[in-house]
Design a protein around this motif. Structure first.
Motif, short mmCIF file in Angstrom:
data_model
loop_
_atom_site.label_atom_id
_atom_site.label_comp_id
_atom_site.label_asym_id
_atom_site.label_seq_id
_atom_site.Cartn_x
_atom_site.Cartn_y
_atom_site.Cartn_z
N VAL A 1 35.73 36.73 51.80
CA VAL A 1 35.08 36.38 50.54
C VAL A 1 35.46 37.43 49.50
CG1 VAL A 1 33.15 35.23 51.67
CG2 VAL A 1 32.97 37.65 51.13
N TYR A 2 35.51 36.97 48.26
CA TYR A 2 35.93 37.84 47.16
C TYR A 2 34.76 38.07 46.22
CZ TYR A 2 40.61 37.13 48.89
OH TYR A 2 41.72 37.10 49.69
N HIS A 3 34.69 39.30 45.73
CA HIS A 3 33.60 39.67 44.84
C HIS A 3 34.08 39.57 43.40
CE1 HIS A 3 31.15 41.07 48.25
NE2 HIS A 3 32.30 41.50 48.76
N PHE A 4 34.08 38.32 42.91
CA PHE A 4 34.52 38.03 41.56
C PHE A 4 33.35 38.13 40.58
CE2 PHE A 4 37.92 35.00 43.42
CZ PHE A 4 38.79 36.06 43.58
N GLN A 5 33.70 38.08 39.28
CA GLN A 5 32.65 38.01 38.26
C GLN A 5 31.85 36.73 38.43
OE1 GLN A 5 32.15 40.54 35.72
NE2 GLN A 5 30.20 39.45 35.65
N ALA A 6 32.56 35.62 38.69
CA ALA A 6 31.88 34.37 39.03
C ALA A 6 31.54 34.43 40.51
CB ALA A 6 32.79 33.18 38.72
N SER A 7 30.27 34.56 40.81
CA SER A 7 29.84 34.83 42.18
C SER A 7 30.25 33.71 43.12
CB SER A 7 28.32 34.99 42.21
OG SER A 7 27.90 35.99 41.30
N GLN A 8 30.79 34.09 44.29
CA GLN A 8 31.16 33.11 45.31
C GLN A 8 29.93 32.71 46.12
OE1 GLN A 8 34.38 33.81 47.92
NE2 GLN A 8 35.92 33.42 46.37
N ARG A 9 29.75 31.41 46.31
CA ARG A 9 28.62 30.90 47.07
C ARG A 9 29.16 29.92 48.11
NH1 ARG A 9 24.07 29.32 42.67
NH2 ARG A 9 22.86 29.14 44.61
#
Length: 940
Positions: free
Chosen positions: A485-493
């Motif tokens: 999983v990647y910790h992007f500005q747009a949160s991954q769900r």
């Protein structure tokens, strides 16, 4: 009721709440409230360092940061400022403060002292105790204890009625404070036992604790910032079968006038120190301070280490919550770590350290681990100088890539049970693990742009709903799922389904995890993406938009029709209570009016042979003006020697300032006298009594003999170690091989005082000089050595334990030249002011200005600051309330103006300036966060 805490006590049942059936117990691992182990995330907050109107905002901020307990001192001198005159009203209503903690669902650790330190004047003791004959503080002194128990008779009932046993939230009560720093001998233990029994006899029946110094029948905690392992080991040796608390975890530090700003503890280092404490095994951390507040009035104290370490008015402490109640980087770090302890609470409290670590990591990282019931938690610490990706192989043989910043400690979860039948392996901060509706919701915090390798293991097949979106791999039997999983500005769900149980994994980057808020009451709710949050007394929730590219989103039941309750993905609406954005205009100060202090026309007051101090004159704080007269038969220069002075002072001769005295204890001051009669005056401000010292209770102001025709010899240079010349104001890296010696000549004078950083073992002309109350960490002492001197050459010998020394002086005088007939009057506040049109500054003066508050929209939370640019030293009054001392030598530049103490119109600001500098550059302004627009969740 007396507790005996030994090595074999087993589990202790301490207190029961009869009405609610809540029981407080403890064992070696933690406190147990009801049937649940609790990790105590404790916020140290002092009710007396802010207006009552700010209590709720500050306590709510602590609760939103994951704090579940409040630690507060009780300040005796606030409640009994004058003997027999008790005050538990308004800002001093400590019972109301405890009630508010209860209303907000926060437990309380009560610390009634009587000594509290806290960088608070006289360590919390009332000033008038200094006047009691033969009194000795913090010991088995009959006079002292008589007043202590009178104080207990007032304060203990307030605490007693709010204990968990009485349907309240007070769970622990502290006996005294940091007594181990002072004495742990038989007499000290006798004193502590008396205080313990005094609390028990008055009905305290929750557990008693101590910090830095133990006592039978109490649980001892540790105060520190670093060295968690050694502190934990020390407590284990002393009391292995009780919980282990960090009773003061120093989040920042206090500041004093003229010193650099105390901002050395960064938020990253704060995170590391918290993780060290968790790794060591502590089951509770009290963040001292979580919110520092302000030393209003004259309550800022004075501490040891030099002669003039006086606290500034701000007690911001570089704490997680600023003096103005604003969220800081440390606040976000405290919230992250406290949410981590909440998500892993049972594991952290049940687990034991692993002795044989079979996990492996690459060079540059260190691993320590804890385990319980087949689950493991690893702490990976980097010793590299830059951020690096480490490959870490766990005991199961699985290798995880872990990104670690220099010095950081990153947690690694190995097969931690998230919910029945599902285990999680990953690196990073698990800050949420909640059943929200029907969805088990896992919230994982990471760095911006980082990647986290996740492994789910289950008893049944795992179905991954987002299979097309992120890299993943399933085992052949479908019971193991690996994802990146990647910790992007747009949160991954991402969602998985295990046997019909929905699990949602939310990966937040650093920015969004800093702005993740967990609320719990009837159910758990999350608001993610808001810069700041608040909870209203009516249950409303408001916040400030994070201003980021991602929209805030909300989890849980927020009461919205057809909305996002039950853990549904989505967002909810917010509405603003204000109008269109308009910048806040700072209040405008009216033209300043002035009232000059005419020193020469002041009345003399009652005459005395020597100057008298503040307490002797019945004054807690403020200013004194000392006066005497000298007749001279010619113009001349002279040196005054003050044998006992404990505050800064300005020396005036015939109304003109001639010296600013900064150093205290004993000092000299040079002055010019004229032929005829000369009026000598000293303007002295009470700068705070020692709040921590083996010598508490010093008189303030000037109170000893003053001598004419004195002299000063600087003693930091001219020493010898054998044949080698030694300068004590320079750095010496190695201990001296022998005692140092120095000679000086004494001709006309017959009296002498040594003042500064003396060492035990001081000898004058071969005779050892006793120093009562000497402590080697107290870096200044004033010792009269008159009885050891001879005419002509004298020799000083002294072992020197550290360098450089910031002060070491010899003051000499002739006892026949004592200046007598002194008077002292209190400086009264001016009542009449004139237009300040004179451009020339001419001595001490009062200034007065008026201001109105500008229109303030409903959707802002403004905070006001007063910037004292161009002023010298004095104090401030706002609408008759004392805002505290100011001294523009740093590090404090701005002073807090509480909004609660303001009126819409006609606010009066009065300042006293010792030099009479014009306040043309003084201004009031709102802090930057005052421009933020707050939004309220739409309950429609």
């Amino acid at each position: 009721m007396t507790y005996t805490l030994g090595n074999n006590i087993g589990e202790q049942t301490i207190a029961g709440n009869a009405r609610q059936g809540t029981q407080l117990r403890y064992d070696a691992k933690s406190f147990i409230i009801g049937e649940k182990r609790v990790f105590l995330n404790i916020a140290s907050i002092h009710y007396f360092r802010m207006p009552r109107q700010e209590w709720r905002e500050v306590l709510v901020k602590a609760k939103l940061a994951g704090m579940n307990c409040i630690d507060t001192y009780f300040a005796w001198n606030v409640h009994e400022p004058e003997e027999g005159k008790w005050d538990f009203s308004g800002d001093n209503d400590c019972g109301a403060f405890l009630d508010l903690c209860s209303e907000l669902g926060l437990w309380v650790i009560a610390r009634p002292g009587p000594f509290i330190c806290a960088e608070w004047d006289f360590g919390g003791f009332p000033y008038w105790l200094k006047n009691k004959k033969k009194i000795q503080f913090r010991t088995d002194n009959e006079t002292y204890l008589r007043y202590v128990y009178r104080y207990f008779d007032q304060i203990v009932p307030i605490i007693r009625s709010r204990q968990m046993t009485k349907d309240g939230t007070v769970i622990l009560v502290q006996v005294e404070n940091e007594y181990g720093y002072l004495a742990e001998d038989a007499s000290g233990l006798s004193y502590m036992k008396g205080l313990r029994d005094g609390l028990l006899d008055r009905g305290i029946d929750v557990p008693l604790i101590t910090c830095e110094g133990g006592l039978e029948g109490t649980i001892e905690g540790a105060n520190f910032w670093s060295g968690a392992n050694s502190h934990y080991d020390k407590l284990m040796r002393k009391q292995p079968d009780v919980p282990k608390l960090v009773t003061e975890f120093w989040t920042g530090w206090f500041e004093h006038w003229g010193a650099p700003a105390a901002t050395q503890k960064t938020s990253d280092l704060y995170e590391k120190r918290m993780m060290e404490s968790i790794r060591a095994g502590f089951d509770g951390i009290s963040h001292y301070m979580f919110f520092g507040g302000t030393n209003f009035g004259g309550y800022g104290g004075r501490t040891v280490g030099s002669s003039d370490i006086y606290m500034v008015t701000s007690y911001d402490y570089d704490a997680p919550l600023s003096e103005y109640g604003r969220v800081t980087a440390k606040y976000r770090m405290a919230k992250k770590v406290s949410l981590f302890t909440l998500a892993l609470g049972q594991f952290l409290l049940e687990s034991e350290p692993m002795d044989n670590v079979e996990a492996r990591c690459g060079e540059g990282a260190r691993l320590q681990g804890r385990q319980w019931n087949g689950q493991k938690l690893w702490f990976a610490e980097s010793i590299k100088q830059e951020k690096e990706m480490f490959q870490i192989t766990l005991e199961s043989g699985r290798t995880l890539p872990v990104s670690i910043k220099p010095g950081q400690i990153v947690p690694i979860l190995e097969r931690i049970e998230i919910c029945p039948g599902l285990k999680l392996t990953c690196c990073g901060f698990l800050i949420g693990n909640d059943l929200i509706g029907e969805v088990q919701t896992i919230v994982l915090a990471g760095d911006d742009g980082g990647r986290t390798h996740i492994v789910f293991e289950a008893d049944q097949s795992i179905h991954f709903d987002n299979a097309g979106h992120i890299p993943h791999e399933s085992s052949l039997d479908g019971r193991t799922l690996r994802l990146d999983v990647y910790h992007f500005q747009a949160s991954q769900r991402n969602r998985v389904n295990v046997g019909g149980q929905l699990i949602e994994l939310i990966a937040l980057n650093g920015y969004m995890s800093d702005r993740a808020w967990r609320l719990h009451g009837d159910g758990v709710r999350w608001a993610i993406g808001w810069e700041d949050m608040d909870l209203g007394a009516d249950g409303s929730v408001s916040g400030v938009s994070g201003g980021c590219d991602s929209e805030p989103f909300f989890l849980g039941d927020w009461g919205h029709k057809g909305g996002i309750g039950q853990g549904q993905m989505g967002t909810t609406t917010v509405h603003s209570a204000g109008n269109a954005f308009k910048p806040l205009l700072s209040p405008s100060l009216s033209e300043w009016k002035r009232k000059t202090v005419n020193l020469l026309s002041l009345g003399g007051g009652k005459q005395a042979e020597r100057p008298r101090g503040f307490a002797e004159l019945g004054l807690a704080f403020g200013y004194l003006i000392y006066s005497s007269e000298i007749d001279c038969d010619r113009d001349q220069e002279n040196t005054l020697v003050f044998s006992a002075i404990q505050d800064s002072a300005r020396l005036f001769v015939n109304g003109l300032e001639q010296a600013m005295i900064r150093q205290v204890g004993a000092v000299s001051a040079h002055m010019r006298l004229s032929n005829g009669r000369n009026k000598i005056q000293l303007l002295v401000q009470h700068m705070g009594s020692l709040n921590f010292s083996p010598n508490l209770g010093e008189e303030k102001g000037i109170f000893g003999p003053v001598y004419l025709d004195g002299s000063t010899v600087e003693l930091r240079r001219g020493w010898y170690c054998g044949e080698e010349a030694v300068h004590l104001d320079e750095v010496h890296n190695h201990p001296f091989a022998s005692t140092l010696s120095r000679s000086f000549e004494l001709s006309e004078n017959d009296g002498a005082i040594l003042v500064g950083a003396l060492s035990s073992g001081l000898r004058i002309n071969g005779k050892e000089v006793p120093m009562d109350g000497y402590q080697n960490w107290f870096a200044y002492h004033a010792v009269d050595i008159s009885g050891y001197l001879v005419k002509g050459s004298n020799t000083i010998e002294m072992p020197v334990t550290r360098t450089p020394l910031n002060r070491l002086e010899l003051l000499t005088y002739n006892r026949s030249r004592e200046l007598k007939n002194w008077s002292a009057i209190q400086l009264d506040e001016a009542s009449e002011f004139e237009a300040s049109s004179v451009a020339i500054e001419s001595g001490p003066a009062w200034y007065r200005s008026m201001f109105d508050l500008p229109a303030i929209p409903e959707d802002v939370n403004p905070k006001l600051k007063l910037r004292m640019t161009g002023m010298s030293k004095g104090y401030l009054l706002l609408n008759g309330r004392n805002l505290g001392r100011y001294w523009q030598i740093g590090p404090q530049e701005d002073y807090k103006i509480p909004m609660a103490w303001l009126k819409e119109t006609g606010n009066e600001l009065i300042l006293f300036d010792e030099e009479g500098r014009r306040p043309d550059s003084v201004r009031i302004f709102f802090d930057a966060q005052s421009e933020r627009r707050w939004q309220t969740l739409n309950e429609a």
